[in-house]
Design a protein around this motif. Structure first.
Motif, PDB file in Angstrom:
ATOM      1  N   THR A   1       0.832  -1.212   0.000  1.00  0.00           N
ATOM      2  CA  THR A   1       0.000   0.000   0.000  1.00  0.00           C
ATOM      3  C   THR A   1       0.863   1.258   0.000  1.00  0.00           C
ATOM      4  O   THR A   1       0.381   2.348  -0.288  1.00  0.00           O
ATOM      5  N   LYS A   2       2.135   1.126   0.326  1.00  0.00           N
ATOM      6  CA  LYS A   2       3.075   2.264   0.254  1.00  0.00           C
ATOM      7  C   LYS A   2       4.059   2.046  -0.884  1.00  0.00           C
ATOM      8  O   LYS A   2       5.184   2.550  -0.863  1.00  0.00           O
ATOM      9  N   LYS A   3       3.662   1.255  -1.858  1.00  0.00           N
ATOM     10  CA  LYS A   3       4.508   0.967  -3.022  1.00  0.00           C
ATOM     11  C   LYS A   3       5.869   0.407  -2.590  1.00  0.00           C
ATOM     12  O   LYS A   3       6.897   0.666  -3.217  1.00  0.00           O
TER      13      LYS A   3
ATOM     14  N   SER B   1       9.237   1.922  -4.266  1.00  0.00           N
ATOM     15  CA  SER B   1       9.305   3.361  -4.579  1.00  0.00           C
ATOM     16  C   SER B   1      10.488   4.017  -3.869  1.00  0.00           C
ATOM     17  O   SER B   1      10.539   5.234  -3.715  1.00  0.00           O
TER      18      SER B   1
ATOM     19  N   ASN C   1      13.397   5.079  -0.988  1.00  0.00           N
ATOM     20  CA  ASN C   1      13.392   5.504   0.414  1.00  0.00           C
ATOM     21  C   ASN C   1      12.027   6.075   0.797  1.00  0.00           C
ATOM     22  O   ASN C   1      11.449   6.878   0.056  1.00  0.00           O
ATOM     23  N   ASP C   2      11.511   5.647   1.935  1.00  0.00           N
ATOM     24  CA  ASP C   2      10.237   6.198   2.426  1.00  0.00           C
ATOM     25  C   ASP C   2      10.503   7.633   2.881  1.00  0.00           C
ATOM     26  O   ASP C   2      11.268   7.870   3.823  1.00  0.00           O
ATOM     27  N   LEU C   3       9.859   8.583   2.198  1.00  0.00           N
ATOM     28  CA  LEU C   3      10.176   9.980   2.471  1.00  0.00           C
ATOM     29  C   LEU C   3       9.705  10.411   3.854  1.00  0.00           C
ATOM     30  O   LEU C   3      10.147  11.440   4.365  1.00  0.00           O
TER      31      LEU C   3
ATOM     32  N   ILE D   1      16.716   4.185  -4.387  1.00  0.00           N
ATOM     33  CA  ILE D   1      17.701   3.209  -3.915  1.00  0.00           C
ATOM     34  C   ILE D   1      17.386   1.788  -4.392  1.00  0.00           C
ATOM     35  O   ILE D   1      18.278   0.961  -4.520  1.00  0.00           O
TER      36      ILE D   1
ATOM     37  N   GLU E   1      23.362   6.939  -4.521  1.00  0.00           N
ATOM     38  CA  GLU E   1      23.858   6.009  -3.485  1.00  0.00           C
ATOM     39  C   GLU E   1      23.857   4.587  -4.041  1.00  0.00           C
ATOM     40  O   GLU E   1      23.672   4.397  -5.242  1.00  0.00           O
TER      41      GLU E   1
ATOM     42  N   PHE F   1       6.561  16.641  -1.261  1.00  0.00           N
ATOM     43  CA  PHE F   1       5.939  15.316  -1.401  1.00  0.00           C
ATOM     44  C   PHE F   1       4.981  15.061  -0.244  1.00  0.00           C
ATOM     45  O   PHE F   1       3.843  14.655  -0.440  1.00  0.00           O
TER      46      PHE F   1
ATOM     47  N   ARG G   1       1.769  16.635  -0.303  1.00  0.00           N
ATOM     48  CA  ARG G   1       1.014  16.241  -1.499  1.00  0.00           C
ATOM     49  C   ARG G   1       1.119  17.270  -2.618  1.00  0.00           C
ATOM     50  O   ARG G   1       0.262  17.362  -3.473  1.00  0.00           O
TER      51      ARG G   1
ATOM     52  N   LYS H   1       4.699  14.736  -6.807  1.00  0.00           N
ATOM     53  CA  LYS H   1       5.097  13.329  -6.906  1.00  0.00           C
ATOM     54  C   LYS H   1       6.125  13.275  -8.001  1.00  0.00           C
ATOM     55  O   LYS H   1       6.359  14.251  -8.689  1.00  0.00           O
ATOM     56  N   LEU H   2       6.689  12.101  -8.199  1.00  0.00           N
ATOM     57  CA  LEU H   2       7.703  11.997  -9.254  1.00  0.00           C
ATOM     58  C   LEU H   2       7.066  12.166 -10.613  1.00  0.00           C
ATOM     59  O   LEU H   2       5.937  11.806 -10.818  1.00  0.00           O
TER      60      LEU H   2
HETATM   61  C1  LIG Z   1      18.258   6.218   5.040  1.00  0.00           C
HETATM   62  C2  LIG Z   1      18.591   5.735   3.668  1.00  0.00           C
HETATM   63  C3  LIG Z   1      18.296   6.742   2.579  1.00  0.00           C
HETATM   64  C4  LIG Z   1      18.602   6.186   1.229  1.00  0.00           C
HETATM   65  C5  LIG Z   1      18.475   7.197   0.095  1.00  0.00           C
HETATM   66  C6  LIG Z   1      17.460   6.780  -0.875  1.00  0.00           C
HETATM   67  C7  LIG Z   1      16.973   7.623  -1.787  1.00  0.00           C
HETATM   68  C8  LIG Z   1      15.815   7.266  -2.609  1.00  0.00           C
HETATM   69  O1  LIG Z   1      15.322   6.172  -2.664  1.00  0.00           O
HETATM   70  S1  LIG Z   1      15.188   8.580  -3.475  1.00  0.00           S
HETATM   71  C9  LIG Z   1      13.603   8.046  -4.045  1.00  0.00           C
HETATM   72  C10 LIG Z   1      12.526   8.344  -3.027  1.00  0.00           C
HETATM   73  N1  LIG Z   1      11.215   8.006  -3.567  1.00  0.00           N
HETATM   74  C11 LIG Z   1      10.381   8.897  -4.067  1.00  0.00           C
HETATM   75  O2  LIG Z   1      10.657  10.071  -4.169  1.00  0.00           O
HETATM   76  C12 LIG Z   1       9.068   8.351  -4.508  1.00  0.00           C
HETATM   77  C13 LIG Z   1       7.939   9.156  -3.913  1.00  0.00           C
HETATM   78  N2  LIG Z   1       6.654   8.584  -4.357  1.00  0.00           N
HETATM   79  C14 LIG Z   1       6.001   8.998  -5.461  1.00  0.00           C
HETATM   80  O3  LIG Z   1       6.414   9.870  -6.172  1.00  0.00           O
HETATM   81  C15 LIG Z   1       4.711   8.303  -5.774  1.00  0.00           C
HETATM   82  O4  LIG Z   1       4.193   7.792  -4.576  1.00  0.00           O
HETATM   83  C16 LIG Z   1       4.886   7.137  -6.791  1.00  0.00           C
HETATM   84  C17 LIG Z   1       5.234   7.741  -8.166  1.00  0.00           C
HETATM   85  C18 LIG Z   1       5.974   6.177  -6.349  1.00  0.00           C
HETATM   86  C19 LIG Z   1       3.565   6.358  -6.913  1.00  0.00           C
HETATM   87  O5  LIG Z   1       2.528   7.246  -7.254  1.00  0.00           O
HETATM   88  P1  LIG Z   1       1.009   6.702  -7.263  1.00  0.00           P
HETATM   89  O6  LIG Z   1       0.912   5.502  -8.117  1.00  0.00           O
HETATM   90  O7  LIG Z   1       0.154   7.873  -7.592  1.00  0.00           O
HETATM   91  O8  LIG Z   1       0.753   6.192  -5.767  1.00  0.00           O
HETATM   92  P2  LIG Z   1       0.661   7.045  -4.436  1.00  0.00           P
HETATM   93  O9  LIG Z   1       1.561   8.237  -4.513  1.00  0.00           O
HETATM   94  O10 LIG Z   1      -0.776   7.313  -4.111  1.00  0.00           O
HETATM   95  O11 LIG Z   1       1.295   6.046  -3.378  1.00  0.00           O
HETATM   96  C20 LIG Z   1       0.504   5.182  -2.554  1.00  0.00           C
HETATM   97  C21 LIG Z   1       0.879   5.449  -1.132  1.00  0.00           C
HETATM   98  O12 LIG Z   1       2.247   5.150  -0.961  1.00  0.00           O
HETATM   99  C22 LIG Z   1       2.924   6.290  -0.428  1.00  0.00           C
HETATM  100  N3  LIG Z   1       4.288   6.312  -0.953  1.00  0.00           N
HETATM  101  C23 LIG Z   1       4.699   5.861  -2.160  1.00  0.00           C
HETATM  102  N4  LIG Z   1       6.022   6.022  -2.253  1.00  0.00           N
HETATM  103  C24 LIG Z   1       6.452   6.577  -1.115  1.00  0.00           C
HETATM  104  C25 LIG Z   1       7.725   6.975  -0.634  1.00  0.00           C
HETATM  105  N5  LIG Z   1       8.842   6.808  -1.359  1.00  0.00           N
HETATM  106  N6  LIG Z   1       7.801   7.506   0.598  1.00  0.00           N
HETATM  107  C26 LIG Z   1       6.703   7.665   1.363  1.00  0.00           C
HETATM  108  N7  LIG Z   1       5.441   7.298   0.961  1.00  0.00           N
HETATM  109  C27 LIG Z   1       5.345   6.760  -0.266  1.00  0.00           C
HETATM  110  C28 LIG Z   1       2.110   7.471  -0.906  1.00  0.00           C
HETATM  111  O13 LIG Z   1       2.342   8.579  -0.106  1.00  0.00           O
HETATM  112  C29 LIG Z   1       0.713   6.909  -0.743  1.00  0.00           C
HETATM  113  O14 LIG Z   1       0.411   6.938   0.630  1.00  0.00           O
HETATM  114  P3  LIG Z   1      -1.077   7.273   1.136  1.00  0.00           P
HETATM  115  O15 LIG Z   1      -1.383   8.637   0.572  1.00  0.00           O
HETATM  116  O16 LIG Z   1      -0.988   7.251   2.626  1.00  0.00           O
HETATM  117  O17 LIG Z   1      -1.953   6.214   0.562  1.00  0.00           O
END
Ligand SMILES: CCCCC/C=C/C(=O)SCCNC(=O)CCNC(=O)[C@H](O)C(C)(C)COP(=O)(O)OP(=O)(O)OC[C@H]1O[C@@H](n2cnc3c(N)ncnc32)[C@H](O)[C@@H]1OP(=O)(O)O
Length: 394
Positions: A159-161, A198, A200-202, A249, A280, A387, A390, A393-394
């Motif tokens: 649910t959090k991808k 998706s 790192n959890d932001l 990541i 990273e 992010f 809201r 998003k990416l």
């Molecule tokens: C400590 C170590 C650090 C390591 C460094 C790592 C760096 C990285 O990984 S950078 C990449 C970080 N990721 C992102 O920026 C992705 C952010 N997410 C999005 O842009 C979008 O959620 C999506 C494109 C991945 C999916 O979009 P969509 O299909 O429209 O789905 P939702 O946005 O509605 O997502 C459902 C639900 O999941 C939550 N969520 C998804 N990804 C993340 C995330 N990376 N962090 C936190 N939460 C995430 C999203 O917020 C939704 O939550 P609810 O609104 O509560 O349903």
């Protein structure tokens, strides 16, 4: 408070007894019998197994069973979103909707896998014989199973991808350490639901310790270094089964895997500049080597998203499969690999990886140190706030 309230309401509604709760989708299965195709028998067996579970698997798992069941029988969520105060139906709707366009076949397979892991994990541990196939439990964010010579680590926050929260980082490290010592021949990382991960959890950025953001950034860098180190040092063949889109990541780490199999639904996105961050997972070293410096720059600096086909052409992905047959084809292949002599595979991996290890650890340390600084930058903080509020998003 809202989450606790939701959990309590779910428990009240769904848990007078675990059978009553979980038998709900079983009834619907019979109504939807015609929707079943090839794996109907497995699916029905799984439904029956659910009825035999002795312990309540908990609300999160029940939501997963519900959503996979709906996806497997009806396809993508096709009903209007319930109102915000209809907590139970909203939770169910969210879980189903989170599966996106996951094909029915894959949902059926995931349902069967989930039930299979539950059936074992909720039995008494005394039934697990050392040296036999087994499935391990005790993880909040993962499903870890071990059979047919393969330890499968499945990211399990669909649910959090499958975003990686702090707990998931720790659990993956724990699972990798356990897998390195178990009697499986190969280890596989994959995702549950429509995403691989998706990244790192932001929301990891929101829990600020007493030492403030500096301490937060320092702790994050320590965690990241240890986490990536586990992938660098993993001794057995490590294979990524990329079932859907991958971000951040979860993409960069692929350069440390021994093979990467992807569904044609998968995409590969490293939007570090958009997030005010930097590469990273040793990608600043592995990606230019794998795909050429310019192609690596397009991904890591400009955030170009690759399709699975493009990632394969660049060498990041080993092979792409049509999503319809992805699970079946990949697992057939992996089962064959897992029958190869494990010591020979381990030694061959060692000889390929060893001369790079020192360099990889040095790169990891440098990337973490640079990121620690980036996390304190306005560019990064603004991107996270946008992010979380809201706005983007990416
Ligand atoms: C400590 C170590 C650090 C390591 C460094 C790592 C760096 C990285 O990984 S950078 C990449 C970080 N990721 C992102 O920026 C992705 C952010 N997410 C999005 O842009 C979008 O959620 C999506 C494109 C991945 C999916 O979009 P969509 O299909 O429209 O789905 P939702 O946005 O509605 O997502 C459902 C639900 O999941 C939550 N969520 C998804 N990804 C993340 C995330 N990376 N962090 C936190 N939460 C995430 C999203 O917020 C939704 O939550 P609810 O609104 O509560 O349903």
């Amino acid at each position: 408070v809202a989450m606790a309230h939701l959990a309590w309401r779910l428990a009240q509604r769904w848990c007078p007894s675990s059978l009553q709760v979980i038998s709900f989708p079983v009834v619907q299965l019979h109504l939807n019998r015609t929707a079943m195709r090839a794996s109907q028998k497995d699916f029905e067996n799984a439904m029956n197994q659910v009825k035999l579970l002795k312990k309540d698997p908990g609300n999160e798992v029940k939501l997963k069973l519900y959503s996979l069941y709906k996806q497997a029988t009806e396809g993508p969520c096709n009903v209007p979103k319930p109102g915000v105060f209809d907590l139970i139906n909203k939770a169910k709707w969210d879980a189903w909707n989170a599966l996106g366009s996951l094909p029915k076949e894959t949902a059926r397979q995931n349902y069967v896998d989930l039930v299979s892991s539950l059936s074992s994990s909720l039995e008494s541990s005394s039934q697990v014989e050392p040296g036999t196939d087994r499935k391990s439990t005790g993880y909040e964010t993962l499903m870890v199973t071990s059979e047919d010579g393969i330890t499968k680590i499945m990211l399990n926050r669909p649910t959090k991808k499958n975003a990686l929260n702090v707990e998931m980082y720790h659990e993956i490290m724990h699972a990798l350490k356990a897998a390195s010592k178990d009697d499986s021949a190969i280890t596989v990382l994959t995702g549950n639901g429509d995403y691989y991960s998706s990244g790192n959890d932001l929301t990891n950025f929101t829990d600020i310790p007493p030492g403030g953001v500096e301490e937060k950034a320092k702790n994050g860098a320590i965690l990241l270094r240890e986490f990536v180190g586990c992938f660098i040092d993993f001794p057995k063949p490590l294979i990524a089964v990329v079932n859907g889109p991958a971000v951040g990541i979860s993409v960069t780490l692929l350069g440390l895997f021994d093979a990467v199999y992807a569904s044609d639904r998968a995409t590969f996105h490293t939007p570090f500049s958009h997030l005010g961050q930097s590469p990273e997972g040793c990608s600043s070293y592995t990606f230019p080597k794998i795909m050429s410096p310019a192609k690596a720059t397009e991904m890591l600096v400009f955030g170009k998203k690759l399709t699975a086909g493009e990632a394969c052409a660049q060498g990041l992905v080993t092979e792409v499969f049509p999503d319809r047959t992805f699970q079946k084809e990949v697992w057939t292949r992996l089962k064959a690999f897992a029958k190869l002599p494990p010591n020979a595979m381990r030694i061959s991996k060692e000889i390929i990886r060893n001369r790079e290890k020192e360099k990889l650890h040095a790169v990891n340390a440098e990337e973490c140190s640079v990121l620690q600084g980036r996390w304190l930058s306005d560019e990064c903080m603004n991107a996270v706030v946008n992010f979380l509020s809201r706005k983007s998003k990416l």
